[in-house]
Design an enzyme around this catalytic site. Structure first.
Site, PDB file in Angstrom:
ATOM      1  N   HIS A 238      -2.985   1.084   7.025  1.00  0.00           N
ATOM      2  CA  HIS A 238      -3.315   0.996   5.677  1.00  0.00           C
ATOM      3  C   HIS A 238      -3.217   2.385   4.986  1.00  0.00           C
ATOM      4  O   HIS A 238      -3.815   3.417   5.573  1.00  0.00           O
ATOM      5  CB  HIS A 238      -4.319   0.185   5.042  1.00  0.00           C
TER       6      HIS A 238
ATOM      7  N   HIS B 191      -5.785   1.709  -4.609  1.00  0.00           N
ATOM      8  CA  HIS B 191      -4.713   1.251  -3.587  1.00  0.00           C
ATOM      9  C   HIS B 191      -4.365  -0.187  -3.821  1.00  0.00           C
ATOM     10  O   HIS B 191      -4.809  -0.703  -4.841  1.00  0.00           O
ATOM     11  CB  HIS B 191      -5.414   1.269  -2.385  1.00  0.00           C
TER      12      HIS B 191
ATOM     13  N   CYS C  69       0.881  -1.253  -0.046  1.00  0.00           N
ATOM     14  CA  CYS C  69      -0.024   0.114  -0.083  1.00  0.00           C
ATOM     15  C   CYS C  69       1.008   1.360   0.008  1.00  0.00           C
ATOM     16  O   CYS C  69       0.535   2.148  -0.786  1.00  0.00           O
ATOM     17  CB  CYS C  69      -0.964  -0.150   1.374  1.00  0.00           C
TER      18      CYS C  69
END
Length: 341
Positions: free
Chosen positions: A304, A316, A257
């Site tokens: 995240h 993402h 991420c």
């Protein structure tokens, strides 16, 4: 005539075996009655998603330790080079001092008054005496330089040793976090293996559909990026749709991420740090209602990060087994904060 003999009693050994068998049967039936039911597909998915989130948290710590290790390695190399140069300078100064001592020895270690008495030419002696005074002054200066250089060298060596010790600790942390996220992924795989082949295929198909639908450009509507930089970062990330999530991936073949967000901004000409824990402090923090396309969006206690794409959607790298894609913010986890670079 009927027999009146008493029936034969079972042996002690046979009674023991029968008793044990009965007890085992009761225990097995009790165990079966109290055994946990097999988790449903929804329960497995929930647990797997939680393990993926924990694995991602460990991955970010691993990334941070790796970044710190690379920085420390450069610092240690620079310090070791400096120590080597300092040692070479010290050796040179010691050689210079030795030359001065040799010159003094050759001029004679005789008392000056005796030298004057023995000298055939007093003027020559006086010239030699002046040169000797200069040698003595130079020797004193060289000694002072050597002492200063020795102190400097000792300090540089001490600093290098401290950096090496810190580097060793960081390498230990790196290994520990790598093992941690590998263990979480192994646990997730074990959980998935409790499902039937059909159930696993259904989950894979659902994820594949999410990835395929993510390939379609999201209609941003009237949501305009806050800056040309944010727009460029989002456009860069969109070129990577379909690339796989890999722990530690920084592109261009795979991403995690924070690797994706770092890469997207780097292509736009701005360097941001490597991990979610540091990227969150790189710009101005904003609330959910203030998000604009290109902003960073953090979820689940900084585990995240994604790029806001508009219409309550982010772009993402989701988790292991998935691909870079658009996804609704409502399906990712708890919103933490937005950051505008």
């Amino acid at each position: 005539m009927a027999s009146h003999r008493r029936p034969k009693q079972p042996s002690r050994a046979r009674v023991t075996v029968l008793t044990a068998t009965a007890a085992a049967a009761v225990a097995l039936s009790a165990q079966a009655a109290h055994a946990d039911p097999k988790p449903t597909k929804a329960e497995v998915k929930e647990k797997v998603d939680k393990l993926y989130a924990e694995a991602e948290a460990a991955t970010e710590k691993y990334n941070g330790a790796k970044e710190q290790q690379e920085k420390l390695e450069k610092e240690v190399d620079a310090l070791q080079d400096k120590v080597a140069r300092e040692q070479a300078d010290l050796n040179s100064l010691r050689g210079e001092l030795g030359s001065i001592a040799t010159a003094q020895y050759r001029s004679g270690g005789i008392d000056p008054s005796v030298q004057l008495f023995l000298a055939s030419d007093p003027d020559t002696f006086l010239d030699q005496a002046s040169a000797l005074d200069q040698l003595t002054a130079k020797q004193t200066e060289s000694l002072e330089k050597i002492q200063a250089k020795q102190r400097s060298l000792a300090q540089e060596r001490k600093e290098a040793e401290a950096k090496l010790s810190e580097l060793s600790e960081v390498r230990d942390a790196l290994g520990a976090n790598k093992k941690k996220y590998q263990k979480k992924l192994a646990d997730a795989r074990a959980l998935l293996n409790t499902l039937t082949a059909a159930e696993r295929q259904k989950m894979a198909d659902d994820d594949a559909r999410a990835s395929r639908s993510a390939g379609t450009r999201v209609d941003l509507g009237n949501e305009v990026p806050a800056s040309a930089l944010g727009a460029a970062a989002l456009a860069n990330a969109a070129t990577q749709i379909g690339k796989p999530y890999v722990s530690g991936g920084t592109g261009p073949s795979s991403f995690d991420c924070s690797g994706l967000t770092q890469w997207a901004y780097a292509q736009a000409g701005v360097a941001i740090t490597r991990t979610t824990y540091t990227q969150i402090n790189q710009g101005t923090q904003i609330g959910r209602s203030s998000l604009k396309p290109g902003d960073l969006v953090f979820f689940n206690n900084t585990e995240h990060v994604a790029l806001y794409a508009g219409d309550n959607t982010v772009l993402h790298a989701p988790h292991p087994g998935a691909y870079v894609r658009y996804e609704s913010m409502d399906t990712i986890g708890s919103f933490q904060v937005g950051v505008r670079i």
